[in-house]
Design an enzyme around this catalytic site. Structure first.
Site, mmCIF file in Angstrom:
data_model
loop_
_atom_site.group_PDB
_atom_site.id
_atom_site.type_symbol
_atom_site.label_atom_id
_atom_site.label_comp_id
_atom_site.label_asym_id
_atom_site.label_seq_id
_atom_site.Cartn_x
_atom_site.Cartn_y
_atom_site.Cartn_z
ATOM 1 N N ALA A 182 32.227 -7.549 31.932
ATOM 2 C CA ALA A 182 32.179 -7.734 30.480
ATOM 3 C C ALA A 182 33.087 -6.689 29.847
ATOM 4 C CB ALA A 182 30.743 -7.556 29.996
ATOM 5 N N GLY B 267 30.174 -8.384 35.178
ATOM 6 C CA GLY B 267 30.219 -9.773 34.728
ATOM 7 C C GLY B 267 31.199 -10.618 35.538
ATOM 8 N N GLU C 193 29.308 -11.655 38.431
ATOM 9 C CA GLU C 193 28.306 -12.617 37.946
ATOM 10 C C GLU C 193 28.943 -13.976 37.654
ATOM 11 O OE1 GLU C 193 27.113 -9.728 34.971
ATOM 12 O OE2 GLU C 193 25.052 -9.840 35.679
ATOM 13 N N GLU D 243 27.242 -1.706 36.705
ATOM 14 C CA GLU D 243 26.687 -1.447 35.369
ATOM 15 C C GLU D 243 25.893 -0.153 35.304
ATOM 16 O OE1 GLU D 243 26.642 -4.355 36.932
ATOM 17 O OE2 GLU D 243 27.153 -5.987 35.546
HETATM 18 N N1 CAA Z 1 36.193 -3.752 29.948
HETATM 19 C C1 CAA Z 1 37.218 -3.409 29.161
HETATM 20 N N2 CAA Z 1 38.385 -2.943 29.644
HETATM 21 C C2 CAA Z 1 38.496 -2.813 30.962
HETATM 22 C C3 CAA Z 1 37.460 -3.148 31.840
HETATM 23 C C4 CAA Z 1 36.251 -3.656 31.282
HETATM 24 N N3 CAA Z 1 35.234 -4.061 32.033
HETATM 25 N N4 CAA Z 1 37.862 -2.896 33.094
HETATM 26 C C5 CAA Z 1 39.121 -2.426 33.017
HETATM 27 N N5 CAA Z 1 39.504 -2.378 31.721
HETATM 28 C C6 CAA Z 1 40.778 -1.925 31.185
HETATM 29 C C7 CAA Z 1 40.895 -0.425 31.229
HETATM 30 O O1 CAA Z 1 40.250 0.173 30.114
HETATM 31 C C8 CAA Z 1 42.383 -0.245 31.182
HETATM 32 O O2 CAA Z 1 42.827 -0.454 29.872
HETATM 33 P P1 CAA Z 1 43.869 0.606 29.183
HETATM 34 O O3 CAA Z 1 45.110 0.426 29.987
HETATM 35 O O4 CAA Z 1 43.971 0.109 27.791
HETATM 36 O O5 CAA Z 1 43.262 1.945 29.343
HETATM 37 C C9 CAA Z 1 42.878 -1.430 32.022
HETATM 38 O O6 CAA Z 1 41.836 -2.378 32.020
HETATM 39 C C10 CAA Z 1 43.184 -1.062 33.459
HETATM 40 O O7 CAA Z 1 42.034 -0.451 34.002
HETATM 41 P P2 CAA Z 1 42.075 0.927 34.799
HETATM 42 O O8 CAA Z 1 43.156 1.793 34.291
HETATM 43 O O9 CAA Z 1 40.703 1.497 34.799
HETATM 44 O O10 CAA Z 1 42.501 0.397 36.259
HETATM 45 P P3 CAA Z 1 42.168 1.056 37.662
HETATM 46 O O11 CAA Z 1 42.950 0.290 38.663
HETATM 47 O O12 CAA Z 1 42.329 2.521 37.608
HETATM 48 O O13 CAA Z 1 40.585 0.776 37.897
HETATM 49 C C11 CAA Z 1 38.603 -0.600 37.903
HETATM 50 C C12 CAA Z 1 40.145 -0.546 38.073
HETATM 51 C C13 CAA Z 1 37.949 0.137 39.078
HETATM 52 C C14 CAA Z 1 38.200 -2.052 37.943
HETATM 53 C C15 CAA Z 1 38.179 0.072 36.578
HETATM 54 O O14 CAA Z 1 38.977 -0.478 35.542
HETATM 55 C C16 CAA Z 1 36.745 -0.117 36.231
HETATM 56 O O15 CAA Z 1 35.888 0.549 36.768
HETATM 57 N N6 CAA Z 1 36.453 -1.061 35.273
HETATM 58 C C17 CAA Z 1 35.119 -1.261 34.787
HETATM 59 C C18 CAA Z 1 34.272 -2.022 35.762
HETATM 60 C C19 CAA Z 1 32.869 -2.184 35.229
HETATM 61 O O16 CAA Z 1 32.173 -1.211 34.998
HETATM 62 N N7 CAA Z 1 32.416 -3.429 35.031
HETATM 63 C C20 CAA Z 1 31.100 -3.731 34.515
HETATM 64 C C21 CAA Z 1 31.167 -3.972 33.029
HETATM 65 S S1 CAA Z 1 29.569 -4.146 32.295
HETATM 66 C C22 CAA Z 1 29.118 -5.746 32.592
HETATM 67 O O17 CAA Z 1 29.858 -6.511 33.174
HETATM 68 C C23 CAA Z 1 27.759 -6.161 32.061
HETATM 69 C C24 CAA Z 1 27.300 -7.495 32.498
HETATM 70 O O18 CAA Z 1 26.496 -7.606 33.385
HETATM 71 C C25 CAA Z 1 27.741 -8.713 31.861
#
Ligand code: CAA
Length: 289
Positions: free
Chosen positions: A97, A140, A143, A163
């Site tokens: 998400a 998500g 999911e 999460e």
């Molecule tokens: N939401 C919004 N933006 C996201 C994102 C997310 N879930 N995941 C990545 N991005 C964005 C980053 O903010 C970044 O944007 P900017 O360039 O503007 O800073 C861009 O995508 C690239 O990401 P990274 O620089 O972090 O890339 P990376 O290769 O270093 O890392 C990653 C990749 C490990 C996937 C890391 O991005 C990450 O940990 N993302 C979040 C994953 C996460 O926590 N997901 C769960 C979300 S909560 C949820 O999903 C609730 C539910 O149950 C529905």
């Protein structure tokens, strides 16, 4: 803009230029900002949805999920389409998400507005949906893949429910579908630590059915979709409903549902055609009736 225009081209919005005969079926359909939508397969009978928000690793913002639902609705209504493939990019199927969109939400907004309730559409589509996962399928994103009926993974895919690291828990079925797919111990470990599993681990645990080289997984998913689409769409829906019953019902209730659906196939032209074709040693010609 290029990505947007590609999306628009593929759905052939009025006023956009597209080659002769290309995607004419969508000529009055919606235009998309976050996804690419087209038909795939030799008979163009596989609906294809590609998440296309690469800069945000296909984070599932509200607009993207709304567009997926619109595309699913149009494929569901399209009598030519027999299966649907959902995929992302090479680096990310979807990184979850959209955290930036969620960051300042309040409990009142989430609860009052039934936050994420519209995410469920993927799991209610009658036609089979296949996820082709490369790269990250997190939160998500995992999911979303699990809402699909079949998951194919590229060799470098990673699945996770991180999460907990954000101070929240999965909110789109992660704790339920993951547990049913991989069992309690692995689901608990993933949900409580936020650790990811590889494509190979996901295959061993039963989360995905096949693992392919990164550049093959999408084509293989489409081939699987084509194979399904060759069968009677009516009977395929019944088979899908019966298998899904296994996740909702007790064994005796599930067996009863299966039996009712099995009996129902005898009310269809396609059941008669399928068995007659076998006896006459020819290929069945299903008419979805
Ligand atoms: N939401 C919004 N933006 C996201 C994102 C997310 N879930 N995941 C990545 N991005 C964005 C980053 O903010 C970044 O944007 P900017 O360039 O503007 O800073 C861009 O995508 C690239 O990401 P990274 O620089 O972090 O890339 P990376 O290769 O270093 O890392 C990653 C990749 C490990 C996937 C890391 O991005 C990450 O940990 N993302 C979040 C994953 C996460 O926590 N997901 C769960 C979300 S909560 C949820 O999903 C609730 C539910 O149950 C529905």
């Amino acid at each position: 803009m290029a990505a947007l225009c590609r999306g628009v081209l593929r759905v052939a919005v009025h006023g956009c230029r597209y080659g002769p005969g290309m995607f004419r079926e969508f000529s009055s359909g919606p235009s998309y900002q976050y996804i690419l939508v087209e038909r795939r397969g030799q008979s163009q009978n596989v609906g294809f949805i590609q998440l296309n928000r690469p800069k945000a690793l296909n984070a599932l913002c509200d607009g993207l999920m709304t567009e997926i639902n619109q595309a699913l609705d149009s494929f569901e209504l399209d009598p030519q389409i027999g299966a649907i493939v959902i995929t992302g990019g090479e680096k990310a199927f979807a990184a979850g998400a959209d955290i930036k969109e969620m960051q300042n939400r309040t409990f009142q907004e989430c609860y009052g507005g039934s936050f994420l309730s519209h995410w469920n559409r993927v799991s209610t589509v009658k036609k089979p949906v296949i996820a082709a996962v490369n790269g990250f399928a997190l939160g998500g994103g995992c999911e979303l893949a699990m809402m699909c009926d079949i998951i194919y993974a590229g060799e470098k895919a990673q699945f996770g429910q991180p999460e907990i690291l954000l101070g929240t828990i999965p909110g789109a079925g992660g704790t339920q579908r993951l547990t049913r797919a991989v069992g309690k111990s692995m689901a608990m470990e993933m949900v409580l630590t936020g650790d990811r599993i590889s494509a190979q681990e996901a295959k061993a645990a039963g989360l995905v059915s096949k693992v392919y080289p990164v550049d093959k997984v999408v084509d293989e998913a489409v081939t699987c979709g084509e194979k399904i689409a060759k069968n009677s769409k009516l009977i395929v829906s019944m088979a899908k409903e019966a298998v899904n019953g296994a996740f909702e019902l007790s064994l005796s209730e599930g067996n009863r549902l299966e039996k009712r659906l099995f009996h129902s196939t005898f009310a269809t032209d396609d059941r008669k055609e399928g068995m007659t074709a076998f006896v006459e040693k020819r290929k069945a010609n299903f008419v979805d009736q």
